[in-house]
Write a protein that holds these residues in place. Structure first.
Motif, PDB file in Angstrom:
ATOM      1  N   PHE A  65     -34.180  50.052  19.965  1.00 56.34           N
ATOM      2  CA  PHE A  65     -33.204  49.623  20.961  1.00 56.34           C
ATOM      3  C   PHE A  65     -32.737  50.859  21.715  1.00 56.34           C
ATOM      4  N   SER A  66     -32.886  50.830  23.031  1.00 57.58           N
ATOM      5  CA  SER A  66     -32.489  51.976  23.866  1.00 57.58           C
ATOM      6  C   SER A  66     -31.507  51.513  24.924  1.00 57.58           C
ATOM      7  N   VAL A  67     -30.564  52.391  25.240  1.00 57.57           N
ATOM      8  CA  VAL A  67     -29.566  52.109  26.266  1.00 57.57           C
ATOM      9  C   VAL A  67     -29.708  53.147  27.369  1.00 57.57           C
ATOM     10  N   VAL A  68     -29.862  52.672  28.596  1.00 57.23           N
ATOM     11  CA  VAL A  68     -29.871  53.529  29.775  1.00 57.23           C
ATOM     12  C   VAL A  68     -28.508  53.373  30.436  1.00 57.23           C
ATOM     13  N   THR A  69     -27.766  54.462  30.572  1.00 60.38           N
ATOM     14  CA  THR A  69     -26.453  54.419  31.209  1.00 60.38           C
ATOM     15  C   THR A  69     -26.517  55.189  32.520  1.00 60.38           C
ATOM     16  N   LEU A  70     -26.287  54.468  33.617  1.00 58.03           N
ATOM     17  CA  LEU A  70     -26.297  55.091  34.937  1.00 58.03           C
ATOM     18  C   LEU A  70     -24.904  55.582  35.288  1.00 58.03           C
ATOM     19  N   ASN A  71     -24.837  56.676  36.014  1.00 55.72           N
ATOM     20  CA  ASN A  71     -23.566  57.227  36.470  1.00 55.72           C
ATOM     21  C   ASN A  71     -23.158  56.501  37.759  1.00 55.72           C
ATOM     22  N   TYR A  72     -22.815  55.215  37.591  1.00 54.38           N
ATOM     23  CA  TYR A  72     -22.431  54.375  38.725  1.00 54.38           C
ATOM     24  C   TYR A  72     -21.118  54.885  39.312  1.00 54.38           C
ATOM     25  N   PRO A  73     -20.917  54.968  40.619  1.00 61.26           N
ATOM     26  CA  PRO A  73     -21.776  54.472  41.682  1.00 61.26           C
ATOM     27  C   PRO A  73     -22.716  55.514  42.280  1.00 61.26           C
ATOM     28  N   SER A  74     -22.649  56.771  41.808  1.00 61.69           N
ATOM     29  CA  SER A  74     -23.483  57.798  42.438  1.00 61.69           C
ATOM     30  C   SER A  74     -24.944  57.735  42.009  1.00 61.69           C
ATOM     31  N   GLU A  75     -25.248  57.072  40.897  1.00 66.24           N
ATOM     32  CA  GLU A  75     -26.634  56.954  40.436  1.00 66.24           C
ATOM     33  C   GLU A  75     -27.074  55.497  40.577  1.00 66.24           C
ATOM     34  N   PHE A  76     -28.251  55.297  41.151  1.00 72.28           N
ATOM     35  CA  PHE A  76     -28.762  53.949  41.393  1.00 72.28           C
ATOM     36  C   PHE A  76     -30.276  53.946  41.205  1.00 72.28           C
ATOM     37  N   LEU A  77     -30.840  52.749  40.998  1.00 68.69           N
ATOM     38  CA  LEU A  77     -32.284  52.612  40.786  1.00 68.69           C
ATOM     39  C   LEU A  77     -33.070  52.938  42.047  1.00 68.69           C
ATOM     40  N   THR A  78     -34.134  53.706  41.880  1.00 72.28           N
ATOM     41  CA  THR A  78     -35.042  54.008  42.984  1.00 72.28           C
ATOM     42  C   THR A  78     -36.468  53.552  42.686  1.00 72.28           C
ATOM     43  N   GLY A  79     -36.739  53.142  41.438  1.00 72.74           N
ATOM     44  CA  GLY A  79     -38.075  52.661  41.115  1.00 72.74           C
ATOM     45  C   GLY A  79     -38.216  52.245  39.672  1.00 72.74           C
ATOM     46  N   ILE A  80     -39.281  51.495  39.415  1.00 72.46           N
ATOM     47  CA  ILE A  80     -39.620  51.056  38.062  1.00 72.46           C
ATOM     48  C   ILE A  80     -41.132  51.126  37.929  1.00 72.46           C
ATOM     49  N   ASN A  81     -41.597  51.704  36.825  1.00 76.53           N
ATOM     50  CA  ASN A  81     -43.015  51.723  36.510  1.00 76.53           C
ATOM     51  C   ASN A  81     -43.253  50.724  35.383  1.00 76.53           C
ATOM     52  N   VAL A  82     -44.197  49.794  35.598  1.00 73.82           N
ATOM     53  CA  VAL A  82     -44.478  48.721  34.662  1.00 73.82           C
ATOM     54  C   VAL A  82     -45.937  48.800  34.220  1.00 73.82           C
ATOM     55  N   PHE A  94     -37.749  53.601  34.128  1.00 73.84           N
ATOM     56  CA  PHE A  94     -36.817  53.410  35.241  1.00 73.84           C
ATOM     57  C   PHE A  94     -36.575  54.752  35.924  1.00 73.84           C
ATOM     58  N   SER A  95     -36.692  54.786  37.249  1.00 73.85           N
ATOM     59  CA  SER A  95     -36.373  55.977  38.036  1.00 73.85           C
ATOM     60  C   SER A  95     -35.066  55.722  38.770  1.00 73.85           C
ATOM     61  N   THR A  96     -34.240  56.761  38.840  1.00 73.46           N
ATOM     62  CA  THR A  96     -32.970  56.652  39.536  1.00 73.46           C
ATOM     63  C   THR A  96     -32.835  57.798  40.530  1.00 73.46           C
ATOM     64  N   SER A  97     -31.753  57.787  41.248  1.00 77.91           N
ATOM     65  CA  SER A  97     -31.477  58.861  42.203  1.00 77.91           C
ATOM     66  C   SER A  97     -31.231  60.194  41.497  1.00 77.91           C
ATOM     67  N   LYS A  98     -31.081  60.177  40.161  1.00 77.12           N
ATOM     68  CA  LYS A  98     -30.801  61.413  39.419  1.00 77.12           C
ATOM     69  C   LYS A  98     -31.798  61.730  38.319  1.00 77.12           C
ATOM     70  N   GLY A  99     -32.817  60.887  38.113  1.00 76.74           N
ATOM     71  CA  GLY A  99     -33.781  61.189  37.060  1.00 76.74           C
ATOM     72  C   GLY A  99     -34.608  59.994  36.652  1.00 76.74           C
ATOM     73  N   ARG A 100     -35.263  60.143  35.470  1.00 76.68           N
ATOM     74  CA  ARG A 100     -36.115  59.078  34.931  1.00 76.68           C
ATOM     75  C   ARG A 100     -35.665  58.750  33.520  1.00 76.68           C
ATOM     76  N   TYR A 101     -35.830  57.471  33.144  1.00 73.83           N
ATOM     77  CA  TYR A 101     -35.502  57.003  31.808  1.00 73.83           C
ATOM     78  C   TYR A 101     -36.714  56.257  31.270  1.00 73.83           C
ATOM     79  N   GLY A 102     -37.204  56.689  30.112  1.00 69.29           N
ATOM     80  CA  GLY A 102     -38.371  56.073  29.514  1.00 69.29           C
ATOM     81  C   GLY A 102     -39.518  57.059  29.500  1.00 69.29           C
ATOM     82  N   PRO A 103     -40.685  56.604  29.125  1.00 74.62           N
ATOM     83  CA  PRO A 103     -41.076  55.198  29.008  1.00 74.62           C
ATOM     84  C   PRO A 103     -40.550  54.560  27.725  1.00 74.62           C
ATOM     85  N   PHE A 104     -40.259  53.265  27.820  1.00 73.12           N
ATOM     86  CA  PHE A 104     -39.856  52.448  26.687  1.00 73.12           C
ATOM     87  C   PHE A 104     -41.007  51.505  26.380  1.00 73.12           C
TER      88      PHE A 104
END
Length: 165
Positions: A65-82, A94-104
């Protein structure tokens, strides 16, 4: 909104739709060798709102179980690799305006797996998720908000025609 995808086994599982929910604060990912389920926490009217769980338990013990916490509102999704195979999502990044999370999920480099990249750009155009799921997450897609201003267009020759759809 523009509906993109889904990638994966879109003909299997129960359809789900979180279109219009754009202010993501957290993403909860249950995974083993496949993506078992996803759940999202959104900011709506200044309140944190939890979505339904999409997918299932996957029947894999122990489950990660993994939790991705975005620094809302300055961080937002910019892409997803599936990465997907045989009607299931194998891996998500998950790619955001500040980095990448995963792969999960499981290993995503097998030559018979299919991949899809949702690249939404840096203009915060994410418009929500949709997909299907049952025991596992079977498919995932995104909604994209079209640009509503010309502030990023450098071409003075661009004209926008106001049409009702």
């Amino acid at each position: 909104m523009i509906k993109i995808g889904p990638a994966g086994g879109s003909s299997t599982g129960k359809a789900w739709n979180d279109g219009g929910r754009v202010r993501i604060r957290q993403i909860f990912v249950s995974h083993g060798n496949l993506i078992n389920s996803l759940q999202f926490q959104f900011v709506e009217n200044g309140t944190l709102v939890l979505s339904q769980k999409y997918g299932g338990s996957g029947g894999i013990i122990p489950e990660n179980f993994s939790v991705v916490t975005l620094n809302y509102p300055s961080e937002f999704l910019t892409g997803i690799n599936v990465w997907h195979y045989n009607g299931q999502i194998v891996s998500l990044t998950f790619s955001t305006s500040k980095g990448r999370y995963g792969p999960f999920g499981g290993q995503s480099s097998k030559p018979y797996y299919s991949t899809f990249d949702y690249k939404l750009g840096e203009d915060n155009t994410f418009g929500g998720f949709h997909g299907t799921g049952d025991v596992y997450l079977n498919s995932i897609g995104v909604y994209m908000k079209p640009m509503t201003t010309l502030s990023n267009a450098n071409n003075p020759e661009v004209h926008v025609k106001d049409e009702k759809v």
